[in-house]
Design an enzyme around this catalytic site. Sequence first.
Site, PDB file in Angstrom:
ATOM      1  N   HIS A 556       0.981  -1.164  -0.360  1.00 23.21           N
ATOM      2  CA  HIS A 556       0.207   0.211  -0.560  1.00 23.21           C
ATOM      3  C   HIS A 556       0.663   0.856  -0.503  1.00 23.21           C
ATOM      4  O   HIS A 556       0.726   1.629   0.885  1.00 23.21           O
ATOM      5  CB  HIS A 556      -1.266  -0.221   1.323  1.00 23.21           C
ATOM      6  N   HIS A 596      -7.463   7.025  -2.511  1.00 24.35           N
ATOM      7  CA  HIS A 596      -8.225   5.865  -1.788  1.00 24.35           C
ATOM      8  C   HIS A 596      -7.495   5.217  -0.879  1.00 24.35           C
ATOM      9  O   HIS A 596      -7.947   4.491  -0.354  1.00 24.35           O
ATOM     10  CB  HIS A 596      -8.258   5.008  -3.432  1.00 24.35           C
ATOM     11  N   ASP A 597      -6.540   5.589  -1.097  1.00 26.03           N
ATOM     12  CA  ASP A 597      -5.464   4.583  -0.087  1.00 26.03           C
ATOM     13  C   ASP A 597      -4.174   5.308   0.325  1.00 26.03           C
ATOM     14  O   ASP A 597      -3.135   4.789   1.067  1.00 26.03           O
ATOM     15  CB  ASP A 597      -4.671   3.379  -0.831  1.00 26.03           C
ATOM     16  N   ASP A 726      -8.768  -1.699  -7.596  1.00 27.22           N
ATOM     17  CA  ASP A 726      -8.382  -1.731  -6.831  1.00 27.22           C
ATOM     18  C   ASP A 726      -7.592  -2.990  -6.717  1.00 27.22           C
ATOM     19  O   ASP A 726      -6.831  -3.127  -6.130  1.00 27.22           O
ATOM     20  CB  ASP A 726      -9.140  -1.646  -5.117  1.00 27.22           C
TER      21      ASP A 726
END
EC number: 3.1.4.53
Length: 829
Positions: A556, A596-597, A726
């Site tokens: 991530h 998004h992360d 994703d």
Amino acid sequence: MGCAPSIHISERLVAEDAPSPAAPPLSSGGPRLPQGQKTAALPRTRGAGLLESELRDGSGKKVAVADVQFGPMRFHQDQLQVLLVFTKEDNQCNGFCRACEKAGFKCTVTKEAQAVLACFLDKHHDIIIIDHRNPRQLDAEALCRSIRSSKLSENTVIVGVVRRVDREELSVMPFISAGFTRRYVENPNIMACYNELLQLEFGEVRSQLKLRACNSVFTALENSEDAIEITSEDRFIQYANPAFETTMGYQSGELIGKELGEVPINEKKADLLDTINSCIRIGKEWQGIYYAKKKNGDNIQQNVKIIPVIGQGGKIRHYVSIIRVCNGNNKAEKISECVQSDTHTDNQTGKHKDRRKGSLDVKAVASRATEVSSQRRHSSMARIHSMTIEAPITKVINIINAAQESSPMPVTEALDRVLEILRTTELYSPQFGAKDDDPHANDLVGGLMSDGLRRLSGNEYVLSTKNTQMVSSNIITPISLDDVPPRIARAMENEEYWDFDIFELEAATHNRPLIYLGLKMFARFGICEFLHCSESTLRSWLQIIEANYHSSNPYHNSTHSADVLHATAYFLSKERIKETLDPIDEVAALIAATIHDVDHPGRTNSFLCNAGSELAILYNDTAVLESHHAALAFQLTTGDDKCNIFKNMERNDYRTLRQGIIDMVLATEMTKHFEHVNKFVNSINKPLATLEENGETDKNQEVINTMLRTPENRTLIKRMLIKCADVSNPCRPLQYCIEWAARISEEYFSQTDEEKQQGLPVVMPVFDRNTCSIPKSQISFIDYFITDMFDAWDAFVDLPDLMQHLDNNFKYWKGLDEMKLRNLRPPPE
């Protein structure tokens, strides 16, 4: 009234599989009847209750004929009766006589024209065959008109026998205008006559039999208390029964043939009309409360059920509307139907009813229920009353409860099971039972789809805090796309293709690929123009977002963000998506993919909840990371004017865009995975498949576009898009898939190590670096989360390359597992 003396009728039975008495040979000279026999009536033998007719094929073998099926209606075809009208006995007349005998039809022969009508009115023949070869001896057309003048001949098939001519064919319109169904070119051969009779029986006669059965259907319609209206696919009124005429104050002559839009309606219900049309155009029934205007201008509240009727070509050819007036004058059943239907309408339109009007309706229904309390139990009515003010799911449960009271035991038990399911909290998420044979799947489900078990020891896990600002980098940030270093520019050359190498870009940018890929992607989609921001503002924004990704995370990090951004842009470039989404949707998708992360700690939600982290406490253990990513991204963006890409937007546009971004980021939370996928399948895939089966016409394409472009469906599509982007690693080329598997496994290994060190619950025990089988974990992840989702996405977008990669990668992991290997690659030979 009997037939004329010249008509002689006799009946005899034909023995099964026995030759006919005095049967002549099938010669070109034609057959002759036995001396003195004028007619033959040959009934088929049938036992009591027999449901099949019997006839013979050319070899004399018995053939079974099933009962006639007409929609849901089934009836038996009586033995056919044939009337032959010939002025003299000749080969053609005898040929039809013998053919009737062979087919098992009752046959009557008459030579005198004046006796034909009387005989027909007495016997009601199914087929009349008239000799049309000698107009001077028999005026066949005049005789046919005479027969057709009787209403009883409406469903009779009339055939004219004509001469074989060598000259040019003439039009058959005068023949048809006289009332003939078809013509037969003279041929006395018995088999030719026999085949003609069979074609008539299974063609015109069978069709007329079905039309005759329609009389009973129309009788039911004409005498129905419900108002019934039938329209064409173009919404022209084709039929309205007396109850409809009485209800609306119109006469048949005023409505038939008129376009439905010409009939006065309540224009304030435009949104309801859109809802109705979007439902029935894809072949679904619609039922609900509809306010219409009568001919005299009075408003009338109706319980309407509209049923699309599929016809030729599998397309909708008619719409049937069944209407009941909700006036409360009659029975409690009507009251319940009106209220239930009103409930359905609320769900369809998604609008709240006027509170004051709603309370008046409840009182009116309650008052009417008092008058009919002896007919229905009080408990049923009490439940139905509550429907007008309760939540939609409560209304559904109440309707089922009411239905149970009058249902047989098996249905009641089945409905109990339905109620049990409806009372669960997750209607779209499947219930997973532990699988002893697949611990990897169990751990993935537990680790990714739950918020963990709260630890009560008081120990808290605190995320390493850092300032949310730009972090210095050892590479030069570009001033613009034209200023990108050559190596990085080469690494981004193929960014429009799915097989783009994100790891090459990662190496070229020293682990900061997001700013470069972001600048290029956003320029391709014209994001700066939409946001009314400068490229320097966008560059600053990308810098601060990328700086808040943790480069220390194996998975991530900003490379994952850039990979998801690439997949998102790839999906947005597909034709179906471009036709469906608006520019603001594209902007929301690209921004959501980028952020998004952001600030992901390299730990799952379950870990944070179990550890009692600050974020878990802040977000109440619910969508912890996803909420943090979205909130932090907006804090970073709006906290500094230099990187605020939203600063020049109109307020309403900004609110819409913000809502779309947040919704997409929250959709990446895995606890809602199956809910999002199932909603997409049921709301997009299935209706779309039904529409596409009807063929690619302009009208059908318009219906498809209208269905897909509703705000609700566009939201489902955007959620599915970012979800697939994703977790698209298993759909990448094999070498990239392996690298991503290595990275996510290492991150999970690190989490398991920390859980053991801190005495936290180990949420994914199989991800122990000493014992884990990476192939097994990938197989389970693909089986449980990837295959069904990408099947649905591929059905919508058409992604053959991705599905081929997915298949190849699954086979690769399966092969390693079958070799009992636990690592990423097989050992070198």
